[in-house]
Design a protein around this motif. Structure first.
Motif, PDB file in Angstrom:
ATOM      1  N   ARG A  80       0.817  -1.325   0.058  1.00 55.40           N
ATOM      2  CA  ARG A  80      -0.019   0.023  -0.013  1.00 55.40           C
ATOM      3  C   ARG A  80       0.606   1.206   0.065  1.00 55.40           C
ATOM      4  NH1 ARG A  80      -4.880  -2.152   4.161  1.00 55.40           N
ATOM      5  NH2 ARG A  80      -5.897  -3.100   2.499  1.00 55.40           N
ATOM      6  N   ILE A 118       2.960   1.609  -3.238  1.00 53.48           N
ATOM      7  CA  ILE A 118       1.934   2.153  -4.540  1.00 53.48           C
ATOM      8  C   ILE A 118       1.763   3.390  -4.532  1.00 53.48           C
ATOM      9  CG2 ILE A 118      -0.200   1.836  -5.640  1.00 53.48           C
ATOM     10  CD1 ILE A 118      -0.246  -1.169  -4.773  1.00 53.48           C
ATOM     11  N   ILE A 145      -6.103   0.836  -3.951  1.00 55.74           N
ATOM     12  CA  ILE A 145      -4.960   0.429  -3.276  1.00 55.74           C
ATOM     13  C   ILE A 145      -5.093  -0.207  -2.108  1.00 55.74           C
ATOM     14  CG2 ILE A 145      -2.633   1.060  -1.841  1.00 55.74           C
ATOM     15  CD1 ILE A 145      -2.908   3.952  -3.295  1.00 55.74           C
ATOM     16  N   CYS A 185      -3.928  -4.318  -3.274  1.00 46.95           N
ATOM     17  CA  CYS A 185      -2.682  -5.086  -2.597  1.00 46.95           C
ATOM     18  C   CYS A 185      -2.964  -6.417  -2.335  1.00 46.95           C
ATOM     19  CB  CYS A 185      -2.535  -4.039  -1.284  1.00 46.95           C
ATOM     20  SG  CYS A 185      -3.382  -4.291  -0.007  1.00 46.95           S
TER      21      CYS A 185
END
Length: 227
Positions: A19, A22, A162, A166
């Motif tokens: 997370r 990204i 996200i 993930c």
């Protein structure tokens, strides 16, 4: 300046660590990835997160931020001038994004993990039904949130993308182990298309674990002790 350096304490296989990675990639923020060894906790981790003693931890300007979704919000606010916002623009839409992110962490992912731990076919079927029920709810949530755009957040990857995205590598590994597709083009067409778009994004692709590598890792951590 050294004090402005960004570091992430984590592990390559952790979806929660993905997370912040990204989020930082989306904001084009360079960072150092400090890899933890599976099964142990470094001095730096224990010092940086003395309350939960868990990854991920973001270190920025010599200050630490813990908990994956909180880190994503911190990154979004700290580097607000770099790239689109990861949270929706209205208070209601932000509340909805946070609601579904909490649902994914508290309900959906624990059910997914249970598939790999299930004893016998009956238990596996029951857990799979739970996961599919939750995934159907997320399919509807995607349609409502995306409003016909590619992502939960609209035109760009955002907070909820996200939070759910993930877990896609672990979802693939679980599907392989169970011999059953959860993200199915017939049952969840919108999420299936979203997952492909999400995984191919330049901010995501470098940190998304390869399915085969993650499957080997999963065998180790979910190995049943000899009778």
């Amino acid at each position: 300046m050294a004090s402005d350096e960004v570091k992430v304490i984590g592990a390559w296989a952790s979806p929660f660590v993905m997370r912040p990675r990204i989020a930082l990639n989306l904001k084009s923020v360079p960072y150092e990835f400090l890899q933890e060894t599976f099964g142990s906790k470094s001095e730096l981790l224990l010092k940086s997160n003395p309350v939960h003693k868990k990854i991920p931890v973001l270190i920025h300007a010599d200050k630490t931020v813990c908990e994956s979704n909180i880190i994503v919000e911190y990154v979004d606010e700290t580097w607000s001038a770099s790239g689109p916002s990861m949270l929706p623009s209205t208070p209601y839409d932000r509340a909805i994004a946070r609601f579904w992110a909490a649902y994914i962490d508290e309900k959906w992912f624990p059910s997914l993990k249970s598939i790999l731990k299930a004893e016998g076919e009956e238990e596996k079927k029951a857990v799979l039904a739970q996961v599919e029920e939750g995934t159907a709810l997320l399919e509807k949530a995607f349609i409502d949130c995306s409003k016909g755009k590619p992502f939960f957040n609209g035109e760009h990857i955002g907070y909820l993308d996200i939070a759910f995205g993930c877990f896609l590598a672990w979802l693939r590994v679980t599907e392989l182990a169970a011999g059953h597709k959860v993200l199915d083009e017939a049952k969840t067409p919108s999420l299936s298309k979203w997952a492909e778009t999400f995984c191919n994004d330049p901010a995501v692709k470098p940190v998304m674990p390869e399915t085969a590598t993650l499957a080997e890792f999963a065998k180790k951590i979910f190995a049943k002790p000899p009778a």
